[in-house]
Design a protein around this motif. Structure first.
Motif, mmCIF file in Angstrom:
data_model
loop_
_atom_site.group_PDB
_atom_site.id
_atom_site.type_symbol
_atom_site.label_atom_id
_atom_site.label_comp_id
_atom_site.label_asym_id
_atom_site.label_seq_id
_atom_site.Cartn_x
_atom_site.Cartn_y
_atom_site.Cartn_z
ATOM 1 N N TYR A 22 2.359 1.644 -3.399
ATOM 2 C CA TYR A 22 1.413 2.129 -4.406
ATOM 3 C C TYR A 22 1.072 3.600 -4.174
ATOM 4 O O TYR A 22 1.006 4.393 -5.127
ATOM 5 C CB TYR A 22 0.146 1.284 -4.375
ATOM 6 C CG TYR A 22 -0.877 1.728 -5.405
ATOM 7 C CD1 TYR A 22 -0.674 1.470 -6.755
ATOM 8 C CD2 TYR A 22 -2.012 2.433 -5.029
ATOM 9 C CE1 TYR A 22 -1.583 1.884 -7.700
ATOM 10 C CE2 TYR A 22 -2.933 2.849 -5.968
ATOM 11 C CZ TYR A 22 -2.717 2.571 -7.305
ATOM 12 O OH TYR A 22 -3.613 2.994 -8.245
ATOM 13 N N ASN A 23 0.888 3.966 -2.915
ATOM 14 C CA ASN A 23 0.558 5.368 -2.611
ATOM 15 C C ASN A 23 1.643 6.324 -3.129
ATOM 16 O O ASN A 23 1.352 7.322 -3.788
ATOM 17 C CB ASN A 23 0.379 5.542 -1.099
ATOM 18 C CG ASN A 23 -0.140 6.923 -0.736
ATOM 19 O OD1 ASN A 23 -1.084 7.436 -1.343
ATOM 20 N ND2 ASN A 23 0.484 7.550 0.251
ATOM 21 N N ARG A 78 1.607 6.327 -6.925
ATOM 22 C CA ARG A 78 0.420 7.009 -7.428
ATOM 23 C C ARG A 78 0.605 8.532 -7.371
ATOM 24 O O ARG A 78 0.210 9.246 -8.290
ATOM 25 C CB ARG A 78 -0.782 6.560 -6.600
ATOM 26 C CG ARG A 78 -2.083 7.300 -6.844
ATOM 27 C CD ARG A 78 -2.624 7.056 -8.246
ATOM 28 N NE ARG A 78 -3.886 7.769 -8.444
ATOM 29 C CZ ARG A 78 -3.994 9.080 -8.554
ATOM 30 N NH1 ARG A 78 -2.918 9.832 -8.498
ATOM 31 N NH2 ARG A 78 -5.172 9.654 -8.735
ATOM 32 N N TRP A 79 1.215 9.005 -6.293
ATOM 33 C CA TRP A 79 1.440 10.447 -6.188
ATOM 34 C C TRP A 79 2.561 10.922 -7.102
ATOM 35 O O TRP A 79 2.543 12.050 -7.585
ATOM 36 C CB TRP A 79 1.737 10.843 -4.732
ATOM 37 C CG TRP A 79 0.506 10.936 -3.890
ATOM 38 C CD1 TRP A 79 0.111 10.085 -2.901
ATOM 39 C CD2 TRP A 79 -0.521 11.944 -3.962
ATOM 40 N NE1 TRP A 79 -1.085 10.492 -2.367
ATOM 41 C CE2 TRP A 79 -1.495 11.623 -2.991
ATOM 42 C CE3 TRP A 79 -0.717 13.072 -4.761
ATOM 43 C CZ2 TRP A 79 -2.637 12.402 -2.798
ATOM 44 C CZ3 TRP A 79 -1.855 13.840 -4.554
ATOM 45 C CH2 TRP A 79 -2.796 13.499 -3.581
ATOM 46 N N ASP A 135 0.834 -1.202 0.000
ATOM 47 C CA ASP A 135 0.000 0.000 0.000
ATOM 48 C C ASP A 135 0.873 1.259 0.000
ATOM 49 O O ASP A 135 0.634 2.193 -0.758
ATOM 50 C CB ASP A 135 -0.925 0.028 1.227
ATOM 51 C CG ASP A 135 -2.151 -0.854 1.023
ATOM 52 O OD1 ASP A 135 -2.454 -1.187 -0.145
ATOM 53 O OD2 ASP A 135 -2.807 -1.197 2.020
ATOM 54 N N ALA A 136 1.890 1.237 0.853
ATOM 55 C CA ALA A 136 2.811 2.370 0.913
ATOM 56 C C ALA A 136 3.480 2.578 -0.446
ATOM 57 O O ALA A 136 3.601 3.701 -0.938
ATOM 58 C CB ALA A 136 3.861 2.142 1.994
#
Lengths: 256, 176
Positions: free
Chosen positions: B23-24, B27-28, B20-21
């Motif tokens: 991907y976050n 994504r940013w 998740d970290a």
């Protein structure tokens, strides 16, 4: 403490990243200064707004699944390295040696052990050109490229810039060869890219250079001074030999 | 050395919890779902390949470093041909006091505006805010991931937040 200093430290203060002494100095200042107190409040507001769950993007399930899938594939591809450690290998060695001798005698399959590294090296070379991923550290300076490998591999590869000799260094990257993480040094001659793979050799055995041809690429290998070298390029063979001679015995004016 | 299967198990236990970290951040940095997925996929395989070099320690920072490097390589290639604005902390930092925002404006900015404002920041500013305020890494961890000295993390974060505030406030003003 005056306002400019306090303003400079407000973010670190908000993040709890200042030491105890500074912390109490800033707290004192904020107590008596409405301007700085307001600055802090604005920062707090923005920070708390940024904690909104909708601003944190979680990895989609499909991505999780596809990563797990490709990892399993990658693990399978690496699995053969495990066989070398298995107990039955002890018994397989004599049998394997016999098979190897037979195979060596067959002209179609000559020298498969070193060919495997050569084939892998050519595949790495082609891949580095294909995905446009030549260098992780793009630099023509050996003093930039050499330290870049610190902490990435557990050895320090010899890096020599041969720009004066017509083979400029253009960078370096990590790669994987013969079940080892290896340093890949990238040189250029005109339009031709030369990949030099370097990794520590077992023992201090020196091996004279041997060259072969894979899919139209020249591969030259040798071991010297504790390192294996494997050079791959589509450069014309005489020029490539000139390059490997320089690499094996750098001229005195090329700094190491 | 570890064989394929043991290595895979260890990787799944230590590294995958931080997807998740990963991907976050991707994504940013890419500002786009599909590209972010590609980046994380590529970075995970790279991380797996070099997992033998991971000597324990902070697994999240270790994975984020790989994700960041993968994204930056991609960003450099994607910016090719476009006018490239070289990142410069001084240029990208406007005079902080030129606007005097009311605290109310900041509280009222809607989510869409927050997201757009963050996306407008230069990559180096955006990533430092994402790592600190969304991912809650320490300055030391951020220094590791972004490969800059601690002092630079501190000053870059301060400038990034000042810039974000400025963008937010001008956005709120336009709307009202």
């Amino acid at each position: 403490m005056d306002c400019p200093i306090a303003q400079n430290l407000l973010d670190a203060y908000l993040d709890g990243e200042v030491d105890a002494l500074r912390n109490s100095e800033i707290a004192d200042h904020l107590h008596g200064c409405a301007g700085c107190a307001q600055s802090l409040e604005e920062r707090q507001t923005i920070r708390s707004r940024l904690k909104a769950p909708s601003l944190y993007f979680k990895a989609p399930d499909t991505l999780q699944k596809s990563i797990r899938h490709s990892l399993r594939q990658a693990a399978k591809a690496e699995a053969p390295s495990r066989w070398f450690n298995a107990p039955w290998v002890k018994f397989a060695i004599p049998a394997g040696a016999a098979v190897l001798v037979l195979i060596t005698l067959m002209p179609l399959y000559r020298n498969p052990a070193s060919d495997r590294v050569a084939v892998e090296a050519v595949a790495n070379h082609v891949r580095s050109l294909m995905v446009d991923h030549l260098a992780d550290v793009g630099s023509t300076d050996e003093h930039t490229v050499k330290p870049w490998f610190n902490g990435k591999v557990n050895f320090s590869p010899p890096v020599t810039d041969l720009a004066k000799q017509g083979f400029p260094l253009i960078g370096g990257r990590l790669d994987y060869l013969d079940n080892n993480p290896v340093a890949a040094l990238v040189y250029q001659r005109d339009k031709h890219i030369i990949n030099v793979f370097v990794w520590p050799s077992a023992g201090s055995r020196e091996i004279d250079s041997s060259s072969s041809n894979q899919q139209g690429y020249h591969v030259i290998r040798w071991a010297r001074a504790g390192f294996n070298f494997c050079v791959v390029s589509d450069l014309e063979i005489n020029q490539l030999k000139q390059f490997t001679d320089l690499l094996a015995a750098p001229p005195p004016d090329a700094a190491r | 050395m570890f064989g394929g299967k043991d290595k895979l198990e260890r990787f799944e236990q230590t590294i995958l919890p931080h997807l998740d970290a990963a991907y976050n951040l991707a994504r940013w940095l890419t500002r786009n779902e599909q590209d972010a997925q590609d980046m994380v996929q590529e970075a995970s395989l790279r991380a797996f390949k070099f997992f033998d070099g991971f000597r324990g320690g902070d697994a999240r920072s270790w994975l984020l470093t790989t994700v960041r490097n993968t994204c930056y390589t991609w960003l450099q290639q994607n910016r090719r041909g476009q006018a490239m604005t070289q990142f410069d902390e001084e240029i990208h930092t406007a005079d902080e006091d030129s606007l005097n925002p009311s605290a109310l404006a900041l509280k009222n900015a809607d989510m869409e505006m927050l997201q757009q404002s963050l996306e407008q920041l230069p990559d180096e500013f955006r990533e430092v805010i994402v790592l600190r305020d969304l991912e809650e890494l320490s300055y030391k961890q951020i220094a590791e991931v972004t490969n800059v000295p601690l002092g630079t993390v501190m000053s870059r974060l301060a400038r990034a937040r000042a810039r974000l505030k400025q963008i937010l406030c001008s956005g709120v003003k336009e709307k009202s």
